[in-house]
Design a protein around this motif. Structure first.
Motif, short mmCIF file in Angstrom:
data_model
loop_
_atom_site.label_atom_id
_atom_site.label_comp_id
_atom_site.label_asym_id
_atom_site.label_seq_id
_atom_site.Cartn_x
_atom_site.Cartn_y
_atom_site.Cartn_z
N ASN A 65 0.82 -1.20 0.00
CA ASN A 65 0.00 0.00 0.00
C ASN A 65 0.86 1.26 0.00
OD1 ASN A 65 -2.80 -0.77 0.05
ND2 ASN A 65 -2.40 -1.72 2.03
N THR A 66 0.37 2.28 -0.69
CA THR A 66 1.10 3.55 -0.71
C THR A 66 0.99 4.23 0.66
OG1 THR A 66 -0.91 4.37 -1.75
CG2 THR A 66 1.02 4.10 -3.17
N LEU A 67 -0.19 4.12 1.28
CA LEU A 67 -0.37 4.68 2.62
C LEU A 67 -0.27 3.57 3.65
CD1 LEU A 67 -3.52 6.95 2.07
CD2 LEU A 67 -1.18 7.71 2.40
N PRO A 68 0.68 3.66 4.57
CA PRO A 68 0.85 2.58 5.57
C PRO A 68 -0.42 2.31 6.37
CG PRO A 68 2.68 4.14 5.67
CD PRO A 68 1.69 4.70 4.71
N ILE A 69 -1.25 3.33 6.61
CA ILE A 69 -2.46 3.15 7.42
C ILE A 69 -3.41 2.14 6.77
CG2 ILE A 69 -3.77 5.08 6.38
CD1 ILE A 69 -3.81 4.32 10.12
N LEU A 70 -3.30 1.95 5.44
CA LEU A 70 -4.21 1.03 4.75
C LEU A 70 -3.88 -0.44 5.02
CD1 LEU A 70 -4.61 2.84 1.31
CD2 LEU A 70 -6.17 2.89 3.24
N ASP A 71 -2.76 -0.69 5.71
CA ASP A 71 -2.43 -2.08 6.10
C ASP A 71 -3.21 -2.48 7.36
OD1 ASP A 71 -0.61 -2.39 4.05
OD2 ASP A 71 1.05 -1.56 5.21
N ASN A 72 -4.08 -1.58 7.84
CA ASN A 72 -4.81 -1.83 9.09
C ASN A 72 -6.31 -2.03 8.85
OD1 ASN A 72 -2.70 -1.14 11.29
ND2 ASN A 72 -2.54 0.55 9.85
N PHE A 73 -6.93 -2.67 9.85
CA PHE A 73 -8.39 -2.64 9.94
C PHE A 73 -8.75 -1.47 10.84
CE2 PHE A 73 -8.12 -7.46 9.53
CZ PHE A 73 -8.69 -7.50 8.27
N LEU A 74 -9.80 -0.75 10.50
CA LEU A 74 -10.28 0.30 11.39
C LEU A 74 -11.36 -0.30 12.29
CD1 LEU A 74 -10.49 3.32 12.22
CD2 LEU A 74 -12.21 3.59 10.45
N ILE A 114 -9.82 2.75 16.69
CA ILE A 114 -8.38 2.49 16.54
C ILE A 114 -8.12 1.74 15.23
CG2 ILE A 114 -7.85 2.41 19.02
CD1 ILE A 114 -7.92 -0.66 18.82
N ALA A 115 -6.89 1.79 14.74
CA ALA A 115 -6.50 1.06 13.53
C ALA A 115 -5.53 -0.06 13.91
CB ALA A 115 -5.85 2.00 12.53
N VAL A 116 -5.92 -1.31 13.62
CA VAL A 116 -5.15 -2.48 14.08
C VAL A 116 -4.49 -3.17 12.88
CG1 VAL A 116 -5.33 -4.63 15.38
CG2 VAL A 116 -6.93 -2.79 15.82
N PRO A 117 -3.20 -3.58 13.00
CA PRO A 117 -2.50 -4.23 11.88
C PRO A 117 -3.25 -5.50 11.41
CG PRO A 117 -0.97 -3.80 13.68
CD PRO A 117 -2.34 -3.45 14.19
N ALA A 118 -3.66 -5.51 10.15
CA ALA A 118 -4.52 -6.56 9.64
C ALA A 118 -3.84 -7.92 9.56
CB ALA A 118 -5.04 -6.16 8.26
N ARG A 119 -2.67 -7.96 8.92
CA ARG A 119 -1.99 -9.23 8.69
C ARG A 119 -1.69 -9.93 10.01
NH1 ARG A 119 -3.13 -11.93 6.04
NH2 ARG A 119 -3.45 -10.60 4.31
N LEU A 120 -1.16 -9.16 10.97
CA LEU A 120 -0.78 -9.70 12.27
C LEU A 120 -2.00 -10.26 13.01
CD1 LEU A 120 1.80 -9.89 13.96
CD2 LEU A 120 1.25 -7.71 15.00
N LEU A 121 -3.09 -9.50 12.97
CA LEU A 121 -4.30 -9.93 13.67
C LEU A 121 -4.88 -11.20 13.03
CD1 LEU A 121 -6.38 -9.34 15.86
CD2 LEU A 121 -7.58 -7.85 14.27
N LEU A 122 -4.93 -11.23 11.70
CA LEU A 122 -5.47 -12.41 11.00
C LEU A 122 -4.62 -13.65 11.28
CD1 LEU A 122 -6.55 -10.98 7.52
CD2 LEU A 122 -8.04 -12.07 9.18
#
Length: 372
Positions: free
Chosen positions: A25-34, A67-75
């Motif tokens: 992702n170009t924006l790091p925040i998009l690697d998260n779930f909101l 909050i925004a949580v790291p998606a890959r790590l959580l999954l």
């Protein structure tokens, strides 16, 4: 902010949303779930700026927050848990702690304010479609979309809604699929081009749903709502080519044949075809269909004879076997009919049976020139 949720329920919902997130992702925040918590409802969003997906989950909680949580790590963590309640607690130290029956896991989170807001649709038009109808329409057409970046309109599926019915079209200039439903109508006429990615996501979710799905759309965006999920996406800009003009109207030569037999035969013979052109030759005379292929560079060749029902003049026509196989694979009929006029005009493949009331599928495949 604290909430309790079942591990398998959360995983099931997040896996669906995870399909939206790009690998880079170009924006790091998009690697998260909101995560947006409002007492017993946890609203989870995932986005790649073009497509946003939102799900409302039921949790046990009395708090609220975002909050925004790291998606890959959580999954990856959730996949390893057997079914059990998990407690999520977001502290002030910018870490969210997950407590399971056996341990505790802490992930760093970002502030929810950084996450891009979902688009609001101004003055949208609306149509309600049964989920099964949309799922069938998407799976019948999406395989025929193109991958050419120079012609972005062809990389999506064309939705055409009218008061008479719904039409879905996809083409890559070599093959074309037109799927029609006359048993579902829209309140007003509209047309737009849906990108491939959100359609693939929809296809996966809709297969398991029996409900109706509400489609809202304006000139630039579309929104699909059903069960507890919303999918918003940006539409492809541009004018779709006039597909009706390429469908030949007069096709005097009509071949009817068992789909499975035809498919298996084309598959076998195509193994012997040229590896770049994938060309196979159909030679039809009387009630006999002769399918052959030859790879002159390697002296490989194959030929099969099938009996068929044929009305028309004897003819020879060449097709790219990959397109034929793809189309025959996507039809669920027992018998198919192939209508042709001349060896240099497109062939029209339609199912003879296996269709629901009000359903119509037309597949068009361009021929290849035969070198006799």
């Amino acid at each position: 902010m604290k909430f309790i949720v079942s591990s398998s329920y959360l995983l099931k919902q997040l896996q669906v949303l995870g399909g939206v997130i790009n690998n880079s992702n170009t924006l790091p925040i998009l690697d998260n779930f909101l995560f947006e918590l409002d007492e017993n409802v946890l609203k989870v969003s995932a986005s790649d700026l073009e497509t946003t997906m939102i799900a409302n989950l039921e949790v046990e909680s009395e708090d609220s927050g975002s909050i925004a949580v790291p998606a890959r790590l959580l999954l990856d963590t959730l996949k390893t848990f057997p079914e059990q309640p998990l407690t999520f607690v977001a502290g002030d130290t910018n870490t969210i702690e997950i407590s399971s029956n056996h341990g505790k896991y802490a992930l760093a989170y970002a502030s929810g304010e950084e996450f891009p807001n979902a688009v609001e649709l101004d003055d949208p038009s609306k149509v309600t479609i049964p989920a099964a109808v949309l799922a069938t329409a998407v799976s019948n057409t999406i395989f025929a979309t193109g991958n050419d970046d120079l012609r972005p309109v062809m990389s999506g599926v064309f939705f055409q809604f009218s008061t008479e019915g719904l039409t879905f079209v996809a083409t890559d200039a070599h093959k074309l699929v037109k799927y029609q439903r006359s048993d579902v109508q829209a309140s007003q006429t509209a047309e737009f081009i849906m990108p491939k990615k959100p359609l693939n996501l929809l296809k996966g979710i809709l297969a398991a749903s029996d409900d109706d799905i509400t489609v809202e759309y304006n000139d630039s965006n579309a929104k699909f709502s059903f069960d507890n999920v919303e999918l918003l996406c940006r539409l492809i800009d541009g004018k779709y080519p006039n597909y009706e003009a390429v469908i030949p109207k007069e096709n005097p030569n009509k071949l009817t044949i068992d789909r499975n037999q035809f498919l298996n035969s084309v598959r076998r013979v195509s193994i012997f075809s040229n590896k770049t052109t994938h060309q196979i030759r159909l030679k039809i005379a009387g009630a006999e269909l002769n399918i052959s292929a030859e790879d002159i560079d390697y002296s490989n060749k194959a030929e099969e004879r099938l009996t068929c029902d044929y009305q028309g003049d004897d003819m020879q026509i060449g097709f790219n076997s990959r397109f034929l196989v793809e189309m025959l694979n996507n039809l669920n009929a027992n018998d198919v009919s192939l209508e042709m006029s001349l060896p240099n005009r497109a062939g029209i493949l339609t199912p003879v049976d296996g269709l629901d009331e009000g359903e119509a599928v037309t597949m068009l495949v361009m021929p290849v020139m035969l070198n006799n």
